[in-house]
Scaffold this motif. Sequence first.
Motif, PDB file in Angstrom:
ATOM      1  N   ASP A 199      36.342 -47.139 -98.948  1.00  0.00           N
ATOM      2  CA  ASP A 199      35.785 -47.964 -97.873  1.00  0.00           C
ATOM      3  C   ASP A 199      36.914 -48.513 -97.004  1.00  0.00           C
ATOM      4  O   ASP A 199      38.013 -48.797 -97.508  1.00  0.00           O
ATOM      5  CB  ASP A 199      34.975 -49.128 -98.445  1.00  0.00           C
ATOM      6  N   HIS A 200      36.635 -48.642 -95.743  1.00  0.00           N
ATOM      7  CA  HIS A 200      37.604 -49.254 -94.829  1.00  0.00           C
ATOM      8  C   HIS A 200      36.855 -49.850 -93.653  1.00  0.00           C
ATOM      9  O   HIS A 200      35.683 -49.547 -93.414  1.00  0.00           O
ATOM     10  CB  HIS A 200      38.647 -48.238 -94.359  1.00  0.00           C
ATOM     11  N   ARG A 201      37.533 -50.674 -92.905  1.00  0.00           N
ATOM     12  CA  ARG A 201      36.954 -51.284 -91.718  1.00  0.00           C
ATOM     13  C   ARG A 201      37.510 -50.625 -90.458  1.00  0.00           C
ATOM     14  O   ARG A 201      38.637 -50.128 -90.458  1.00  0.00           O
ATOM     15  CB  ARG A 201      37.257 -52.779 -91.685  1.00  0.00           C
ATOM     16  N   THR A 202      36.688 -50.613 -89.423  1.00  0.00           N
ATOM     17  CA  THR A 202      37.141 -50.133 -88.126  1.00  0.00           C
ATOM     18  C   THR A 202      36.888 -51.219 -87.092  1.00  0.00           C
ATOM     19  O   THR A 202      35.926 -51.993 -87.216  1.00  0.00           O
ATOM     20  CB  THR A 202      36.420 -48.840 -87.712  1.00  0.00           C
ATOM     21  N   VAL A 203      37.743 -51.287 -86.106  1.00  0.00           N
ATOM     22  CA  VAL A 203      37.611 -52.273 -85.030  1.00  0.00           C
ATOM     23  C   VAL A 203      37.204 -51.528 -83.764  1.00  0.00           C
ATOM     24  O   VAL A 203      37.958 -50.710 -83.238  1.00  0.00           O
ATOM     25  CB  VAL A 203      38.921 -53.040 -84.785  1.00  0.00           C
ATOM     26  N   ARG A 204      36.002 -51.797 -83.285  1.00  0.00           N
ATOM     27  CA  ARG A 204      35.515 -51.137 -82.076  1.00  0.00           C
ATOM     28  C   ARG A 204      36.220 -51.678 -80.838  1.00  0.00           C
ATOM     29  O   ARG A 204      36.828 -52.754 -80.885  1.00  0.00           O
ATOM     30  CB  ARG A 204      34.006 -51.341 -81.951  1.00  0.00           C
ATOM     31  N   PRO A 205      36.125 -50.955 -79.735  1.00  0.00           N
ATOM     32  CA  PRO A 205      36.765 -51.421 -78.500  1.00  0.00           C
ATOM     33  C   PRO A 205      36.319 -52.816 -78.064  1.00  0.00           C
ATOM     34  O   PRO A 205      37.100 -53.547 -77.432  1.00  0.00           O
ATOM     35  CB  PRO A 205      36.344 -50.358 -77.465  1.00  0.00           C
ATOM     36  N   ASP A 206      35.088 -53.207 -78.394  1.00  0.00           N
ATOM     37  CA  ASP A 206      34.619 -54.547 -78.010  1.00  0.00           C
ATOM     38  C   ASP A 206      34.990 -55.613 -79.035  1.00  0.00           C
ATOM     39  O   ASP A 206      34.585 -56.772 -78.910  1.00  0.00           O
ATOM     40  CB  ASP A 206      33.106 -54.544 -77.794  1.00  0.00           C
ATOM     41  N   GLY A 207      35.770 -55.240 -80.058  1.00  0.00           N
ATOM     42  CA  GLY A 207      36.216 -56.191 -81.063  1.00  0.00           C
ATOM     43  C   GLY A 207      35.318 -56.280 -82.289  1.00  0.00           C
ATOM     44  O   GLY A 207      35.667 -56.957 -83.263  1.00  0.00           O
TER      45      GLY A 207
END
Length: 326
Positions: A199-207
């Motif tokens: 599992d991991h987290r991603t940061v979208r362009p809108d934060g």
Amino acid sequence: PEDTAEHRRGRDDQGHVTAWIGRLREIWYVPEAMRGRGTVEEMLLWAGPLAMDPTEFKRVLNTLKPAASGDTIDVVRLKDGRVFERATRPQNLDGRIIGRVISYHDVTFHHNAQEQLAASNEKLQNAQQIAHIGSWEWDIAGDRITWSDELHRIFGQDPATAASPNFTQYLAFLHPEDRANAEARLQQALADGKPFAFDHRTVRPDGTIRIIHGAGRVEMDASGRPIRMSGTALDITEQREIADHLRVSNEALVQALERFKVLADAPPVAISHTSPAGHLYYANRPRSESPGVANKPRAHTAPHPNSAAALHHPGPRAATHAARSA
């Protein structure tokens, strides 16, 4: 194979059909009387109705003037399901265009295979969008990663405009605190060739931060060198939020139960829960120390001590007794 051979017919500068080559006569059901010569207009009388769109078929043929320069290519679909690729080329003699050769190549099998593949891909894309699961494939040698449309959406990108990343760009999409672990897990998979999941987290362009469950496998060549990696990415943000909410709620419930036990065990109130048959479900300390309670039979099936049923509704007709101790 014979049914995919190229078939040609020639036209002179007056628009007459001068020759039929190959199986074109049979494929187009050319009448015996027209197998020598005939005008374009005559040909359209019998060939036009065979086309899926007769009007378009006639329009295109009428634009192919024998004296026109330049090659053309298009696709003709027939009502019986066959599909032909039509190519035309002018004939030159001493620098003068004297006619045009029109060839039809049967591409029915290839066309149908493409349509089936497109339909399968559309179904896959729809299923991925519904399940919020994307797929990817990494060409290791070329460092090219192909993402499905849903994977672009999971990472907050527009599939119509976003380009698939290379490995370095992929890592940049991840949460800074998760990049090192993700890279280490993928490098380990490249080294040992074993399937992986993490599992991991991603940061979208809108934060916005999303939680992703990634899984994949490595494909090796004959020498054992990794050449390709493929896998899936499932957006589990909502599931993780629900699990966290349930955990916090359960912890709060346990704490409330502990506080209740402390209060229930404090004198002077004696509390007990019994079934209609007289079996004891629960008794606090003052009640347990009351005469006759210690030997009172217990119910065969008692609710979990941390459940609300143990505190309020232990049975369909349970009775709650409270008496002040002497």
